[in-house]
Design a protein around this motif. Structure first.
Motif, PDB file in Angstrom:
ATOM      1  N   HIS A   1       0.807  -1.217   0.000  1.00 38.57           N
ATOM      2  CA  HIS A   1       0.000   0.000   0.000  1.00 38.57           C
ATOM      3  C   HIS A   1       0.839   1.265   0.000  1.00 38.57           C
ATOM      4  CE1 HIS A   1       1.030  -0.906   4.108  1.00 38.57           C
ATOM      5  NE2 HIS A   1       0.909   0.364   4.361  1.00 38.57           N
TER       6      HIS A   1
ATOM      7  N   SER B   1      -2.235  -7.038  -5.765  1.00 41.24           N
ATOM      8  CA  SER B   1      -2.290  -7.215  -4.313  1.00 41.24           C
ATOM      9  C   SER B   1      -3.406  -6.383  -3.717  1.00 41.24           C
ATOM     10  CB  SER B   1      -0.965  -6.810  -3.677  1.00 41.24           C
ATOM     11  OG  SER B   1      -0.865  -5.403  -3.614  1.00 41.24           O
TER      12      SER B   1
ATOM     13  N   GLN C   1     -23.770  -8.014  -0.882  1.00 39.49           N
ATOM     14  CA  GLN C   1     -23.077  -6.965  -0.141  1.00 39.49           C
ATOM     15  C   GLN C   1     -22.103  -6.206  -1.021  1.00 39.49           C
ATOM     16  OE1 GLN C   1     -20.514  -7.865   3.442  1.00 39.49           O
ATOM     17  NE2 GLN C   1     -21.910  -6.289   4.120  1.00 39.49           N
TER      18      GLN C   1
ATOM     19  N   THR D   1     -25.701  12.564  -3.597  1.00 39.39           N
ATOM     20  CA  THR D   1     -24.512  13.419  -3.631  1.00 39.39           C
ATOM     21  C   THR D   1     -23.264  12.622  -3.996  1.00 39.39           C
ATOM     22  OG1 THR D   1     -24.622  13.193  -1.248  1.00 39.39           O
ATOM     23  CG2 THR D   1     -25.036  15.381  -2.148  1.00 39.39           C
TER      24      THR D   1
ATOM     25  N   ASP E   1     -18.147  14.906 -10.559  1.00 38.24           N
ATOM     26  CA  ASP E   1     -17.287  16.068 -10.411  1.00 38.24           C
ATOM     27  C   ASP E   1     -15.820  15.680 -10.565  1.00 38.24           C
ATOM     28  OD1 ASP E   1     -16.544  18.473  -7.884  1.00 38.24           O
ATOM     29  OD2 ASP E   1     -17.186  18.823  -9.945  1.00 38.24           O
TER      30      ASP E   1
ATOM     31  N   ILE F   1     -10.483  17.314 -17.472  1.00 37.99           N
ATOM     32  CA  ILE F   1      -9.958  18.639 -17.798  1.00 37.99           C
ATOM     33  C   ILE F   1      -8.449  18.663 -17.614  1.00 37.99           C
ATOM     34  CG2 ILE F   1      -9.946  21.052 -17.120  1.00 37.99           C
ATOM     35  CD1 ILE F   1     -12.817  20.899 -16.462  1.00 37.99           C
TER      36      ILE F   1
ATOM     37  N   TYR G   1      -7.214  -1.772  10.694  1.00 39.16           N
ATOM     38  CA  TYR G   1      -7.503  -2.273   9.354  1.00 39.16           C
ATOM     39  C   TYR G   1      -8.824  -3.014   9.333  1.00 39.16           C
ATOM     40  CZ  TYR G   1      -3.043  -1.348   6.960  1.00 39.16           C
ATOM     41  OH  TYR G   1      -1.970  -0.761   6.351  1.00 39.16           O
TER      42      TYR G   1
ATOM     43  N   ASN H   1      -7.470  -6.757   2.998  1.00 41.93           N
ATOM     44  CA  ASN H   1      -6.286  -7.009   2.187  1.00 41.93           C
ATOM     45  C   ASN H   1      -5.018  -6.631   2.909  1.00 41.93           C
ATOM     46  OD1 ASN H   1      -6.294  -8.148  -0.254  1.00 41.93           O
ATOM     47  ND2 ASN H   1      -6.999  -6.332  -1.328  1.00 41.93           N
ATOM     48  N   ASN H   2      -4.990  -5.340   3.313  1.00 43.22           N
ATOM     49  CA  ASN H   2      -3.780  -4.846   3.953  1.00 43.22           C
ATOM     50  C   ASN H   2      -3.589  -5.432   5.339  1.00 43.22           C
ATOM     51  OD1 ASN H   2      -2.523  -3.247   1.987  1.00 43.22           O
ATOM     52  ND2 ASN H   2      -4.085  -1.680   2.233  1.00 43.22           N
TER      53      ASN H   2
ATOM     54  N   LYS I   1     -23.650  -3.272  10.075  1.00 50.20           N
ATOM     55  CA  LYS I   1     -23.470  -3.525   8.655  1.00 50.20           C
ATOM     56  C   LYS I   1     -24.227  -4.789   8.244  1.00 50.20           C
ATOM     57  CE  LYS I   1     -19.421  -4.704   7.068  1.00 50.20           C
ATOM     58  NZ  LYS I   1     -18.054  -4.791   6.551  1.00 50.20           N
TER      59      LYS I   1
ATOM     60  N   LEU J   1     -31.165  10.777   1.585  1.00 49.98           N
ATOM     61  CA  LEU J   1     -30.393  11.475   0.558  1.00 49.98           C
ATOM     62  C   LEU J   1     -30.065  12.872   1.056  1.00 49.98           C
ATOM     63  CD1 LEU J   1     -32.345  10.618  -2.702  1.00 49.98           C
ATOM     64  CD2 LEU J   1     -30.112   9.816  -2.065  1.00 49.98           C
ATOM     65  N   ARG J   2     -28.784  13.154   1.125  1.00 42.80           N
ATOM     66  CA  ARG J   2     -28.426  14.493   1.566  1.00 42.80           C
ATOM     67  C   ARG J   2     -28.274  15.413   0.381  1.00 42.80           C
ATOM     68  NH1 ARG J   2     -23.409  13.812   4.597  1.00 42.80           N
ATOM     69  NH2 ARG J   2     -23.709  11.627   4.110  1.00 42.80           N
ATOM     70  N   GLU J   3     -29.128  16.386   0.296  1.00 41.01           N
ATOM     71  CA  GLU J   3     -29.057  17.304  -0.833  1.00 41.01           C
ATOM     72  C   GLU J   3     -28.259  18.527  -0.448  1.00 41.01           C
ATOM     73  OE1 GLU J   3     -31.673  15.143  -3.441  1.00 41.01           O
ATOM     74  OE2 GLU J   3     -30.244  16.761  -3.708  1.00 41.01           O
ATOM     75  N   GLY J   4     -28.153  19.426  -1.354  1.00 39.36           N
ATOM     76  CA  GLY J   4     -27.539  20.720  -1.019  1.00 39.36           C
ATOM     77  C   GLY J   4     -26.151  20.856  -1.590  1.00 39.36           C
TER      78      GLY J   4
ATOM     79  N   SER K   1     -16.782  25.067  -9.050  1.00 36.93           N
ATOM     80  CA  SER K   1     -16.486  24.007 -10.020  1.00 36.93           C
ATOM     81  C   SER K   1     -17.268  24.225 -11.296  1.00 36.93           C
ATOM     82  CB  SER K   1     -16.856  22.643  -9.466  1.00 36.93           C
ATOM     83  OG  SER K   1     -16.125  22.358  -8.333  1.00 36.93           O
TER      84      SER K   1
ATOM     85  N   TYR L   1     -15.963  24.728 -15.168  1.00 36.42           N
ATOM     86  CA  TYR L   1     -16.318  23.895 -16.304  1.00 36.42           C
ATOM     87  C   TYR L   1     -16.773  24.741 -17.478  1.00 36.42           C
ATOM     88  CZ  TYR L   1     -16.397  20.130 -12.869  1.00 36.42           C
ATOM     89  OH  TYR L   1     -16.074  19.241 -11.881  1.00 36.42           O
TER      90      TYR L   1
ATOM     91  N   PHE M   1     -13.948  26.415 -19.138  1.00 39.73           N
ATOM     92  CA  PHE M   1     -13.155  25.456 -19.888  1.00 39.73           C
ATOM     93  C   PHE M   1     -13.818  25.103 -21.212  1.00 39.73           C
ATOM     94  CE2 PHE M   1     -10.375  22.038 -20.678  1.00 39.73           C
ATOM     95  CZ  PHE M   1     -11.138  20.975 -21.109  1.00 39.73           C
TER      96      PHE M   1
ATOM     97  N   LYS N   1     -13.363  27.467 -24.100  1.00 42.08           N
ATOM     98  CA  LYS N   1     -12.027  27.711 -24.683  1.00 42.08           C
ATOM     99  C   LYS N   1     -11.969  27.297 -26.130  1.00 42.08           C
ATOM    100  CE  LYS N   1      -9.093  27.032 -20.765  1.00 42.08           C
ATOM    101  NZ  LYS N   1      -8.117  26.111 -20.212  1.00 42.08           N
TER     102      LYS N   1
END
Lengths: 432, 164
Positions: free
Chosen positions: A152, A190, A338, A365, A372, A379, B15, B22-23, B87, B143-146, B154, B158, B161, B164
């Motif tokens: 890692h 890995s 899952q 989001t 995004d 870009i 971990y 994995n790690n 979970k 769902l968190r909006e905003g 951003s 865009y 860009f 251009k």
């Protein structure tokens, strides 16, 4: 020896090129000095500020070809790299490469984890500030990480796009490129990032080459296995790879080719048999773990494929259709749910599993953030490409080539060529 | 070198908590065997890791209580158990249209009484005719909006860009 050290003291501030020449000429002297003299000179020249980097580099690289004590050597080189001055290092990249290679070798025999941090620093020192230069130290770092099982730690180096090569600055060779992508692929394996691994291995096998190399063969083996895991329906090699070489490589990797053909029959039984038959070869190549993951991936794929045909299916039917023999089907499907590999609901009452469509509406989001990030990266990529494009367009060689082809095409325009040439030169002057 | 002992146990349990099995595996391979011998707690932590790796629910709950952890590790193990339960509960709600109390108990490591209590709390319906079969209630994701000023910036970038 005294003379050499004095030269270093005097010339390091003043004239590095002259110093380099003298050091080149004094290599015989350094070779013939006694170990004590050598050690003394090294201690004299070592400074944390790296003022005498070039001199120290030559002394240490001569030490590489002599007998020496590994622990002392490791200490000295570690200290050297962290104190090294980039400007001086770039005067003798070949020597630095030699030193790092020997250092990596020794460290990997003793304790590979030592080499990781110094080599990481070495990459920054010999490369350029934006870090997109490929250096020989890249693969040395990756190799140490692999042997130290510290995978890692080096993933950032792989994710950071490295696309430039400057032989004069870093003394990088074609072998280094191949090793970088090979070891990089192993590290991605890995971390279970199979798509990236496949891309890296593909780079190795499609590198321009005249003869096959061992690196290419080993990369091909892993390429086949890794692409089976991500369930590429073909393990085709890109068009720009050399056909003849690929054919040769394929003939040397027949167990892997058989394994791939077996995978495509979708039969778990056949695949396991194939694995057993070739287990010796796989173990010898260190690919047995990877091959077992391929087996797992086929089991998953078989289940996932059923979702395309059936809306609901009983647990026993799934087991038979997918060719799974073990009784832990519920656990397996639960695990797949899952990880998002399948969308299903288990009904314990009547022992049925019903598949449905993904409930992802992409209106959260997280989706926005992901989008995004992708736009941002695109870009950035576009700007990088524009820079490279401009560099080439304004380079002398390109302008000459264009004008030569112009001149060859139409003689009557020879008068205009001068102006063209002048205006292109003017453009390149202002552009630089 | 002195008495510095690398905090392998804390790293290993961390971990496991973030789910980077994995790690965790590679860390275990890296730890020198001498350290492993001197630290039986490490081995016990790795047993948890192995259970997680193999997705063996009963073994997980067995291994987390099989050892007497020291104070710091004990706290972290409790966090791991709680997080894992949550979970798994979400997974069960998502993955089953009908589930038996037995399955719930094994996956959550709870006694039958505790399981029934949990199901009652979460409002899962029992099957009208068959005892011990429950219909999970799907969990609503919020769902968190905003957007924020940064997003506006951003978007401006865009548009510039693209022009251009």
């Amino acid at each position: 020896m005294e003379e050499v050290v004095n030269n270093v003291f005097v010339l390091s501030e003043v004239d590095l090129d002259d110093l380099k020449e003298r050091l080149e000429n004094s290599q015989e002297i350094i070779l013939r000095s006694t170990p004590d003299q050598l050690e003394q000179a090294i201690t004299q020249l070592y400074l944390p500020t790296g003022d005498y980097t070039l001199g120290l580099l030559y002394l240490l690289s001569v030490k590489c070809i002599l007998e020496f004590d590994p622990t002392v050597f490791i200490q000295q080189v570690t200290g050297f790299i962290s104190s090294a001055n980039s400007v001086q290092l770039r005067k003798a990249p070949a020597k630095f490469r030699l030193l790092c290679e020997k250092y990596t070798d020794i460290c990997c025999q003793e304790n590979p984890i030592i080499a990781i941090k110094p080599l990481s620093e070495a990459i920054w020192k010999i490369g350029n500030p934006t870090g997109n230069l490929l250096t020989p130290q890249h693969w040395m770092l990756l190799k140490s990480a692999i042997l130290a099982k510290c995978y890692h730690a080096v993933v950032p180096h792989l994710k950071h796009s490295v696309y430039n090569i400057e032989n004069t600055l870093t003394n990088v060779e074609s072998k280094d490129v191949r090793l970088f992508y090979y070891y990089g692929g192993i590290i991605f394996l890995s971390q279970k990032e199979f798509r990236n691994a496949v891309e890296f291995f593909r780079n190795v096998i499609s590198s321009p080459a005249l003869v096959t190399s061992v690196i290419m063969i080993e990369a091909y083996k892993k390429y086949v296995l890794a692409s089976l895991i991500i369930n590429s329906t073909t393990t085709q090699v890109p068009r720009y790879a050399s056909n003849g070489l690929i054919r040769h490589v394929r003939s040397l990797c027949s167990p892997y080719e058989e394994f791939a053909t077996s995978y495509r029959t979708n039969s778990l039984e056949d695949l396991s048999k194939c694995l057993e038959n070739h287990s010796e070869e796989f173990v010898k190549d260190g690919n047995f773990g990877l091959a077992k993951q391929v087996l797992e991936s086929l089991a998953r794929e078989n289940i996932a494929r059923l979702t395309k045909t059936y809306l609901t299916l009983s647990i026993e039917d799934i087991a038979t259709q997918a060719g799974l023999l073990d009784g832990h089907l519920i656990e397996r499907v639960l695990s797949m749910i899952q990880k998002g590999q399948v969308f299903a609901k288990i009904n314990e009452l009547d022992g049925m599993i019903s598949f449905h469509e993904s409930t992802e509406k992409y209106n959260s989001t997280t989706t926005l953030q992901y989008l995004d990030k992708q736009i941002h990266e695109t870009i950035g990529l576009y700007e990088q490409l524009t820079t490279i494009d401009n560099e080439i367009a304004f380079s002398n060689e390109y302008i000459h080539k264009i004008l030569r082809s112009d001149r060859g095409g139409s003689r009557s325009w020879s008068g205009m060529d001068e102006d063209d040439y002048n205006s292109s030169l003017a453009m390149s002057m202002s552009g630089m | 070198m002195g008495d510095f002992q690398a905090p392998y146990d804390i790293l290993l349990i961390s971990y496991l908590i973030v789910g980077d099995l994995n790690n965790a595996r590679f860390l275990w391979k890296r730890i020198p065997s001498q350290t492993k011998q001197q630290n039986p707690q490490l081995g016990a932590l790795w047993s948890i890791g192995q259970a997680l790796w193999n997705e063996n629910y009963p073994l997980f709950y067995a291994s987390v209580s099989a050892y007497e952890w020291n104070v710091m590790i004990g706290t972290m193990v409790s966090i791991l158990i709680e997080q894992f339960r949550q979970k798994t509960f979400k997974l069960l709600s998502r993955g089953f249209s009908m589930i038996s109390t037995n399955t719930i108990s094994t996956h959550l490591g709870l006694s039958p009484e505790d399981t029934l209590q949990l199901i009652a709390e979460r409002g899962w319906e029992e099957h009208p005719e068959i005892e011990g079969m429950f219909k999970p209630k799907p969990i609503e994701e919020i769902l968190r909006e905003g957007s924020s000023l940064a997003d506006l910036q951003s978007l401006t970038n865009y548009v510039v860009f693209l022009h251009k």
